[in-house]
Scaffold this motif. Structure first.
Motif, PDB file in Angstrom:
ATOM      1  N   THR A 166      29.167  35.384 -25.757  1.00 50.94           N
ATOM      2  CA  THR A 166      28.808  34.376 -26.754  1.00 50.94           C
ATOM      3  C   THR A 166      29.337  32.992 -26.420  1.00 50.94           C
ATOM      4  OG1 THR A 166      28.771  36.091 -28.463  1.00 50.94           O
ATOM      5  CG2 THR A 166      28.901  33.804 -29.207  1.00 50.94           C
ATOM      6  N   GLY A 167      30.590  32.902 -26.003  1.00 53.58           N
ATOM      7  CA  GLY A 167      31.183  31.598 -25.709  1.00 53.58           C
ATOM      8  C   GLY A 167      30.480  30.882 -24.573  1.00 53.58           C
ATOM      9  N   ARG A 168      30.134  31.605 -23.526  1.00 47.53           N
ATOM     10  CA  ARG A 168      29.447  30.996 -22.379  1.00 47.53           C
ATOM     11  C   ARG A 168      28.036  30.578 -22.746  1.00 47.53           C
ATOM     12  NH1 ARG A 168      29.356  34.476 -17.288  1.00 47.53           N
ATOM     13  NH2 ARG A 168      28.643  32.495 -16.395  1.00 47.53           N
ATOM     14  N   VAL A 169      27.349  31.409 -23.534  1.00 45.30           N
ATOM     15  CA  VAL A 169      25.998  31.051 -23.970  1.00 45.30           C
ATOM     16  C   VAL A 169      26.045  29.786 -24.811  1.00 45.30           C
ATOM     17  CG1 VAL A 169      24.026  31.748 -25.389  1.00 45.30           C
ATOM     18  CG2 VAL A 169      25.127  33.415 -23.890  1.00 45.30           C
ATOM     19  N   GLU A 170      27.034  29.689 -25.701  1.00 46.77           N
ATOM     20  CA  GLU A 170      27.153  28.517 -26.566  1.00 46.77           C
ATOM     21  C   GLU A 170      27.410  27.250 -25.748  1.00 46.77           C
ATOM     22  OE1 GLU A 170      27.251  26.039 -29.800  1.00 46.77           O
ATOM     23  OE2 GLU A 170      26.532  28.101 -29.670  1.00 46.77           O
ATOM     24  N   ARG A 171      28.250  27.338 -24.721  1.00 47.03           N
ATOM     25  CA  ARG A 171      28.519  26.169 -23.878  1.00 47.03           C
ATOM     26  C   ARG A 171      27.254  25.733 -23.137  1.00 47.03           C
ATOM     27  NH1 ARG A 171      33.386  28.958 -23.219  1.00 47.03           N
ATOM     28  NH2 ARG A 171      32.725  29.924 -21.255  1.00 47.03           N
ATOM     29  N   LEU A 172      26.507  26.712 -22.625  1.00 44.02           N
ATOM     30  CA  LEU A 172      25.250  26.393 -21.948  1.00 44.02           C
ATOM     31  C   LEU A 172      24.270  25.737 -22.913  1.00 44.02           C
ATOM     32  CD1 LEU A 172      24.362  29.422 -19.617  1.00 44.02           C
ATOM     33  CD2 LEU A 172      24.515  27.021 -18.934  1.00 44.02           C
ATOM     34  N   TYR A 173      24.208  26.253 -24.137  1.00 38.65           N
ATOM     35  CA  TYR A 173      23.247  25.705 -25.082  1.00 38.65           C
ATOM     36  C   TYR A 173      23.618  24.292 -25.501  1.00 38.65           C
ATOM     37  CZ  TYR A 173      19.798  25.141 -28.660  1.00 38.65           C
ATOM     38  OH  TYR A 173      18.750  24.647 -29.371  1.00 38.65           O
ATOM     39  N   ARG A 174      24.908  23.990 -25.614  1.00 42.07           N
ATOM     40  CA  ARG A 174      25.307  22.613 -25.933  1.00 42.07           C
ATOM     41  C   ARG A 174      24.867  21.666 -24.821  1.00 42.07           C
ATOM     42  NH1 ARG A 174      30.220  24.909 -28.086  1.00 42.07           N
ATOM     43  NH2 ARG A 174      31.325  24.420 -26.147  1.00 42.07           N
ATOM     44  N   THR A 175      24.968  22.126 -23.575  1.00 39.55           N
ATOM     45  CA  THR A 175      24.503  21.311 -22.453  1.00 39.55           C
ATOM     46  C   THR A 175      22.998  21.112 -22.532  1.00 39.55           C
ATOM     47  OG1 THR A 175      26.281  22.207 -21.063  1.00 39.55           O
ATOM     48  CG2 THR A 175      24.466  21.118 -19.935  1.00 39.55           C
ATOM     49  N   LEU A 209      17.289  37.100 -29.768  1.00 45.07           N
ATOM     50  CA  LEU A 209      16.837  38.471 -29.900  1.00 45.07           C
ATOM     51  C   LEU A 209      16.795  38.905 -31.363  1.00 45.07           C
ATOM     52  CD1 LEU A 209      18.952  39.878 -26.937  1.00 45.07           C
ATOM     53  CD2 LEU A 209      16.608  39.006 -26.883  1.00 45.07           C
ATOM     54  N   LEU A 210      16.167  40.043 -31.594  1.00 45.93           N
ATOM     55  CA  LEU A 210      15.998  40.541 -32.958  1.00 45.93           C
ATOM     56  C   LEU A 210      17.317  40.772 -33.681  1.00 45.93           C
ATOM     57  CD1 LEU A 210      13.053  43.055 -32.490  1.00 45.93           C
ATOM     58  CD2 LEU A 210      13.079  41.114 -34.072  1.00 45.93           C
ATOM     59  N   ASP A 211      18.365  41.149 -32.927  1.00 43.98           N
ATOM     60  CA  ASP A 211      19.657  41.423 -33.557  1.00 43.98           C
ATOM     61  C   ASP A 211      20.456  40.157 -33.827  1.00 43.98           C
ATOM     62  OD1 ASP A 211      20.509  40.670 -31.043  1.00 43.98           O
ATOM     63  OD2 ASP A 211      21.324  42.628 -30.477  1.00 43.98           O
ATOM     64  N   GLY A 212      19.860  38.977 -33.578  1.00 45.89           N
ATOM     65  CA  GLY A 212      20.537  37.717 -33.858  1.00 45.89           C
ATOM     66  C   GLY A 212      21.283  37.131 -32.678  1.00 45.89           C
ATOM     67  N   ARG A 213      21.452  37.920 -31.616  1.00 46.78           N
ATOM     68  CA  ARG A 213      22.150  37.409 -30.436  1.00 46.78           C
ATOM     69  C   ARG A 213      21.273  36.438 -29.667  1.00 46.78           C
ATOM     70  NH1 ARG A 213      23.193  41.006 -26.206  1.00 46.78           N
ATOM     71  NH2 ARG A 213      21.386  42.223 -26.906  1.00 46.78           N
ATOM     72  N   THR A 214      21.904  35.534 -28.926  1.00 51.47           N
ATOM     73  CA  THR A 214      21.210  34.698 -27.958  1.00 51.47           C
ATOM     74  C   THR A 214      21.821  34.958 -26.594  1.00 51.47           C
ATOM     75  OG1 THR A 214      20.735  32.960 -29.579  1.00 51.47           O
ATOM     76  CG2 THR A 214      20.652  32.336 -27.261  1.00 51.47           C
ATOM     77  N   VAL A 215      20.981  35.208 -25.610  1.00 51.78           N
ATOM     78  CA  VAL A 215      21.438  35.390 -24.233  1.00 51.78           C
ATOM     79  C   VAL A 215      20.775  34.316 -23.378  1.00 51.78           C
ATOM     80  CG1 VAL A 215      21.725  37.878 -24.566  1.00 51.78           C
ATOM     81  CG2 VAL A 215      19.589  37.004 -23.585  1.00 51.78           C
ATOM     82  N   ALA A 216      21.320  34.111 -22.199  1.00 52.92           N
ATOM     83  CA  ALA A 216      20.778  33.087 -21.305  1.00 52.92           C
ATOM     84  C   ALA A 216      20.641  33.649 -19.900  1.00 52.92           C
ATOM     85  CB  ALA A 216      21.694  31.859 -21.287  1.00 52.92           C
ATOM     86  N   TYR A 217      19.614  33.187 -19.210  1.00 55.74           N
ATOM     87  CA  TYR A 217      19.477  33.524 -17.788  1.00 55.74           C
ATOM     88  C   TYR A 217      19.460  32.210 -17.022  1.00 55.74           C
ATOM     89  CZ  TYR A 217      18.213  35.875 -13.518  1.00 55.74           C
ATOM     90  OH  TYR A 217      18.240  36.366 -12.230  1.00 55.74           O
ATOM     91  N   ALA A 218      20.462  32.015 -16.160  1.00 46.67           N
ATOM     92  CA  ALA A 218      20.592  30.780 -15.388  1.00 46.67           C
ATOM     93  C   ALA A 218      20.429  31.103 -13.913  1.00 46.67           C
ATOM     94  CB  ALA A 218      21.966  30.150 -15.641  1.00 46.67           C
ATOM     95  N   GLU A 219      19.726  30.242 -13.185  1.00 49.44           N
ATOM     96  CA  GLU A 219      19.508  30.505 -11.768  1.00 49.44           C
ATOM     97  C   GLU A 219      19.234  29.226 -10.997  1.00 49.44           C
ATOM     98  OE1 GLU A 219      15.952  32.679 -10.689  1.00 49.44           O
ATOM     99  OE2 GLU A 219      14.910  31.976 -12.479  1.00 49.44           O
ATOM    100  N   ASN A 220      19.472  29.317  -9.674  1.00 51.90           N
ATOM    101  CA  ASN A 220      19.004  28.313  -8.736  1.00 51.90           C
ATOM    102  C   ASN A 220      18.364  29.059  -7.570  1.00 51.90           C
ATOM    103  OD1 ASN A 220      21.152  29.178  -7.053  1.00 51.90           O
ATOM    104  ND2 ASN A 220      22.514  27.617  -7.890  1.00 51.90           N
ATOM    105  N   ASP A 221      18.199  28.427  -6.424  1.00 50.79           N
ATOM    106  CA  ASP A 221      17.464  29.066  -5.331  1.00 50.79           C
ATOM    107  C   ASP A 221      18.178  30.277  -4.740  1.00 50.79           C
ATOM    108  OD1 ASP A 221      15.327  27.370  -5.506  1.00 50.79           O
ATOM    109  OD2 ASP A 221      16.049  25.982  -3.973  1.00 50.79           O
ATOM    110  N   VAL A 222      19.494  30.378  -4.895  1.00 51.64           N
ATOM    111  CA  VAL A 222      20.241  31.459  -4.236  1.00 51.64           C
ATOM    112  C   VAL A 222      21.028  32.330  -5.205  1.00 51.64           C
ATOM    113  CG1 VAL A 222      20.443  30.183  -2.085  1.00 51.64           C
ATOM    114  CG2 VAL A 222      22.223  29.926  -3.798  1.00 51.64           C
ATOM    115  N   TRP A 223      20.969  32.061  -6.484  1.00 49.46           N
ATOM    116  CA  TRP A 223      21.850  32.735  -7.432  1.00 49.46           C
ATOM    117  C   TRP A 223      21.167  32.861  -8.773  1.00 49.46           C
ATOM    118  CZ3 TRP A 223      23.375  29.994 -11.809  1.00 49.46           C
ATOM    119  CH2 TRP A 223      24.392  30.574 -12.595  1.00 49.46           C
TER     120      TRP A 223
END
Length: 280
Positions: A240-249, A219-233
């Motif tokens: 920040t910590g969770r986004v970073e773990r997802l991005y490493r994956t 985003l413009l403010d420098g943050r990174t967010v993530a949207y994760a989904e499957n068929d039911v969720w």
């Protein structure tokens, strides 16, 4: 010490519990919605929707109100619980849509479908119809999803990196012609300077995103967010910590994928291998 509030049936629902606390805190201060808007910096209509449970807003509002009311972390925690409630899928997705339109770069991994930004009209229609949409509502949602592609068609589109599991390219539409169009569209879009497309072929082994679609937005403010989904969720991840773990994956999955050039050849070979449509 303030008196402990009774837990009502309504209070046990995360979204309504958040709304209930907002109303209670404002009432204790003796503020009108307009007065709260003046001191907190958001429209009174926003606070009205929050207190009626019509929206959850974003974490920045919960944090600002925590600071104003002197309830450090309380409202933010209630907001997080409400957002984590599975029934709030649509609310989180609406917020994701707003953030996507503001993104300055995007990264995506797809398990079984191409990202909405790279779907043809025929693909969108069949996918939404498979989810139960019909008639006018179906057409409205098709138009809405196709309208999102304006993000990639501007004069200066944001960089977009896409990793597609091979399953995406094997899970064809019912109409061979429509499927040929979708594969061709992916190949065409992969030539754009702003789009980097990878194919993750079968046989690369297990990985951390094997059953999860994920989109990262910078985003413009420098943050990174993530949207994760499957068929039911589905979940909008902003911590920040969770986004970073997802991005490493995600980064590890990218290392397993074909290069952009090899990926485009992969898609073109699939197109070449499709039977020709009968002449009319």
């Amino acid at each position: 010490m303030p008196p402990r509030r009774a837990i009502t049936g309504r209070s046990q629902e995360p979204r309504l519990r958040f709304a209930e606390e907002l109303r209670s805190l404002r009432a204790e201060r003796g503020l009108s919605l307009r007065e709260l808007a003046d001191v907190a910096g958001w429209d009174s209509s926003t606070f009205s929707k929050l207190e009626n449970g019509h929206t959850l807003g974003g974490p920045e509002i919960a944090q600002a109100l925590d600071q104003y009311y002197g309830t450090p972390g309380l409202l933010l925690t209630l907001w997080e619980l409400a957002m984590a409630d599975p029934t709030q899928f649509k609310e989180q997705y609406r917020r994701y849509m707003v953030l996507e339109a503001e993104a300055i770069s995007l990264w995506h991994y797809g398990v079984s479908r191409p990202p909405g930004l790279l779907q043809t009209a025929a693909y969108v229609r069949e996918a939404l119809a498979a989810g139960g949409l019909r008639g006018r509502e179906l057409e409205q949602q098709v138009d809405a999803r196709l309208g999102r592609r304006v993000l990639l068609e501007s004069d200066e589109p944001p960089p977009f990196r896409v990793i597609l599991s091979e399953a995406v390219l094997r899970n064809s539409l019912r109409s061979p012609g429509d499927w040929r169009e979708q594969l061709g569209y992916l190949a065409q879009m992969s030539e754009r300077p702003s789009i980097t497309l990878h194919v993750l072929p079968f046989g690369t082994g297990l990985h951390g995103l094997a059953s999860t679609d994920v989109m990262f937005l910078r985003l413009l403010d420098g943050r990174t967010v993530a949207y994760a989904e499957n068929d039911v969720w589905g979940e909008l991840v902003e911590e920040t910590g969770r986004v970073e773990r997802l991005y490493r994956t995600y980064d590890a999955v990218r290392d397993l994928a074909l290069s952009p050039a090899e990926s485009r050849k992969f898609i073109l070979r699939m197109l070449e291998g499709m039977p020709c449509e009968p002449s009319t």
